[in-house]
Design an enzyme around this catalytic site. Structure first.
Site, PDB file in Angstrom:
ATOM      1  N   SER A 248       0.796  -1.203   0.206  1.00  0.00           N
ATOM      2  CA  SER A 248      -0.058  -0.061   0.129  1.00  0.00           C
ATOM      3  C   SER A 248       0.887   1.153  -0.081  1.00  0.00           C
ATOM      4  O   SER A 248       1.755   1.387   0.851  1.00  0.00           O
ATOM      5  CB  SER A 248      -1.029  -0.101   1.298  1.00  0.00           C
ATOM      6  N   LYS A 249       0.496   2.121  -1.053  1.00  0.00           N
ATOM      7  CA  LYS A 249       1.112   3.541  -1.090  1.00  0.00           C
ATOM      8  C   LYS A 249       1.068   4.165   0.278  1.00  0.00           C
ATOM      9  O   LYS A 249       2.214   4.720   0.705  1.00  0.00           O
ATOM     10  CB  LYS A 249       0.589   4.387  -2.274  1.00  0.00           C
ATOM     11  N   ARG A 250      -0.244   4.073   0.874  1.00  0.00           N
ATOM     12  CA  ARG A 250      -0.293   4.760   2.081  1.00  0.00           C
ATOM     13  C   ARG A 250       0.618   4.345   3.307  1.00  0.00           C
ATOM     14  O   ARG A 250       0.952   5.085   4.127  1.00  0.00           O
ATOM     15  CB  ARG A 250      -1.721   4.762   2.708  1.00  0.00           C
ATOM     16  N   GLY A 252       3.645   3.543   2.847  1.00  0.00           N
ATOM     17  CA  GLY A 252       5.023   3.763   2.463  1.00  0.00           C
ATOM     18  C   GLY A 252       5.516   2.978   1.256  1.00  0.00           C
ATOM     19  O   GLY A 252       6.570   2.887   1.007  1.00  0.00           O
ATOM     20  N   ASP A 258       7.082   5.928  -8.042  1.00  0.00           N
ATOM     21  CA  ASP A 258       8.038   5.568  -7.187  1.00  0.00           C
ATOM     22  C   ASP A 258       9.205   4.767  -7.654  1.00  0.00           C
ATOM     23  O   ASP A 258      10.367   5.024  -7.857  1.00  0.00           O
ATOM     24  CB  ASP A 258       7.754   5.143  -5.943  1.00  0.00           C
TER      25      ASP A 258
END
Ligand code: GLU
Length: 480
Positions: A248-250, A252, A258
């Site tokens: 999950s991007k949230r 990290g 990215d």
């Protein structure tokens, strides 16, 4: 004809899981001569992120996933944007109200909050308070400008549907809430707009994350109420970071952007992502987009969650880098080389040839060539090497004796230097490694280098090579 769509809500970045969904949608369409479209589901104004549509569009383009239809943007097909179509949804909701499959709900926020608080788990299902209001009551409330939403009226019974990956699923309709179709701002919820648009855009196959499995019965009840064909469902399991946590991007974890910034090639990411949950029928691992289109088959999709393995992605990226045409590689690598090497006398094309087969990502270049401007302080234990049968003492002897030998070389080229080094080894009854290893170490100050001793000497030039060997002699002498 098969028609698929990628229907992201604009969040500002592209999750790896979303990229995979988009890719599978694209592959299913393309491998069947069908069409793939992009639809931005942005009717939730509270979650609107500036510039997010652009990110999705550009990301897909970079990944080679191009819509086959849509509004014209600079000669290419762009996305359909739901918020630009907002007027078409209300009529469908009213049709459902008239049929008895939906109803106006005038409950206030406070009342709904109250339902939550009095429920056991704080997520109360709507209690159908407004489901049985008479037509007169409804008309009166609307006339008085009472704010309203329109809710789907879930009928009694159960809903069964088939998913291509998860099989037959049956849900008791009692478990399904009378979901909101039209919000108080007049805009559709994305659950409603999603179904209307899938129908209006003739979508035949819906591919999306398994988190939508639980919403699918609600969608099917809408299709049934309208008398529309239900699309084929292909839900895919989440991409995981480990056995228990989702990527999950949230939290990290890397998004597609990215990874691009970290020096990964878009084609390599796409190739890797394709294999996260899909097994080809052969053990081929490297696929171009065309090969993916030819090989992709939904029967290879798995319902067990796939774990995103950075090491595997890096390996795959390295394979892509190795296979790049040299000029293409050089055009990307030169930016990193110019950033990392300040000396002006270094043949950057030559170093590019050495590093091409040795990097996992373009961002590895900086570390790999960091010794070229100057050798950083290193531990003398680097000279100890079991396989090369050498150590600090022997290295000191070899390096000291090599100084005049190197100084006497007139033709400073790889063959001459290599012969000189190996001749020296032969004359002194040593193994080649006993000479090459200390020279390589003295010139790079690192346990690994992009090329061997003689190649390093050519790259650095005669003067610097001899200076580095002298420095190494001093360093080794000072430990005794
Ligand atoms: N807008 C939903 C999302 O962003 C799409 C769900 C679907 O593909 O049906 O996840």
């Amino acid at each position: 004809m098969i028609r698929t769509r990628f229907a992201p809500s604009p969040t500002g970045y592209m999750h790896i899981g979303n990229l995979r969904t988009a890719l599978y949608e694209y592959l299913i369409a393309r491998s069947n001569g069908g069409k793939f479209i992009l639809r931005i589901e942005d009717t939730d104004q509270e979650r609107f992120v500036e510039g997010a549509v652009d990110v999705i569009y550009k990301t897909l383009k970079l990944a080679g996933i191009k819509p086959d239809e849509g509004p014209n943007i600079g000669g290419e097909y762009g996305p359909y944007i739901q918020s630009e179509r907002k007027n078409c949804y209300m009529d469908y909701a009213i049709q459902l109200v008239e049929q008895g499959d939906a109803y106006y709900c005038f409950c206030t926020k406070e009342r709904l909050e109250g339902l939550k608080v009095s429920s056991k788990d704080n997520i109360a299902k709507y209690d159908r308070h407004c489901a049985n209001l008479s037509k007169q009551e409804v008309d009166k409330l609307i006339k008085n400008n009472t704010p309203f939403v329109i809710r789907q009226k879930i009928k009694e019974g159960s809903t069964t549907f088939k998913d291509e990956v998860y099989g037959l699923i049956t849900v008791d309709n009692n478990e399904i809430e009378d979901q909101i179709l039209i919000k108080s701002d007049g805009l559709p919820t994305y659950n409603f707009a999603n179904v209307i648009d899938d129908h209006l855009m003739n979508i035949t196959h819906v591919i999306r994350g398994s988190e939508y499995l639980s919403s699918t019965p609600k969608y099917n009840l809408l299709y049934e109420a309208f008398g529309w064909n239900i699309p084929t469902y292909i839900h895919v399991p989440p991409v995981m970071k480990n056995q228990t946590e989702k990527l999950s991007k949230r939290n990290g974890d890397a998004s597609f952007q990215d990874l691009i910034e970290k020096g990964y090639l878009p084609q390599a990411i796409v190739n890797y992502v394709a294999l996260l949950g899909w097994a080809p029928s052969t053990n081929q691992e490297i696929f171009t987009m065309d090969e993916l289109i030819k090989s992709f088959d939904t029967s290879g999709l798995s319902k067990s969650p796939a774990i995103f393995d950075m090491t595997k992605l890096t390996w795959m990226n390295g394979e892509y880098i190795k296979n790049l045409d040299f000029e293409e590689f050089y055009n990307i690598a030169i930016l990193k080389l110019e950033d990392s090497i300040k000396r002006k006398d270094i043949d950057l094309r030559l170093i590019a040839q050495y590093i091409k087969t040795r990097i996992g990502t373009f961002n590895d270049i900086a570390e790999m060539v960091s010794f070229i401007d100057c050798v950083s302080d290193y531990d003398v234990s680097l000279y100890k090497h079991k396989k090369m049968k050498t150590d600090e003492e022997l290295s000191l002897k070899v390096l000291s004796e090599m100084i005049p030998v190197m100084e006497s070389i007139d033709n400073w080229d790889n063959d001459t230097i290599y012969e000189t080094l190996t001749d020296f080894a032969a004359k002194n009854s040593m193994k080649n490694g006993q000479v090459l290893w200390p020279i390589r170490t003295a010139l790079s100050g690192k346990p690994t280098s992009p090329c061997g001793a003689s190649e390093l000497a050519v790259l650095l030039g005669k003067e610097d090579t001899i200076k580095r060997i002298k420095d190494a002699v001093l360093k080794l002498s000072s430990i005794n």
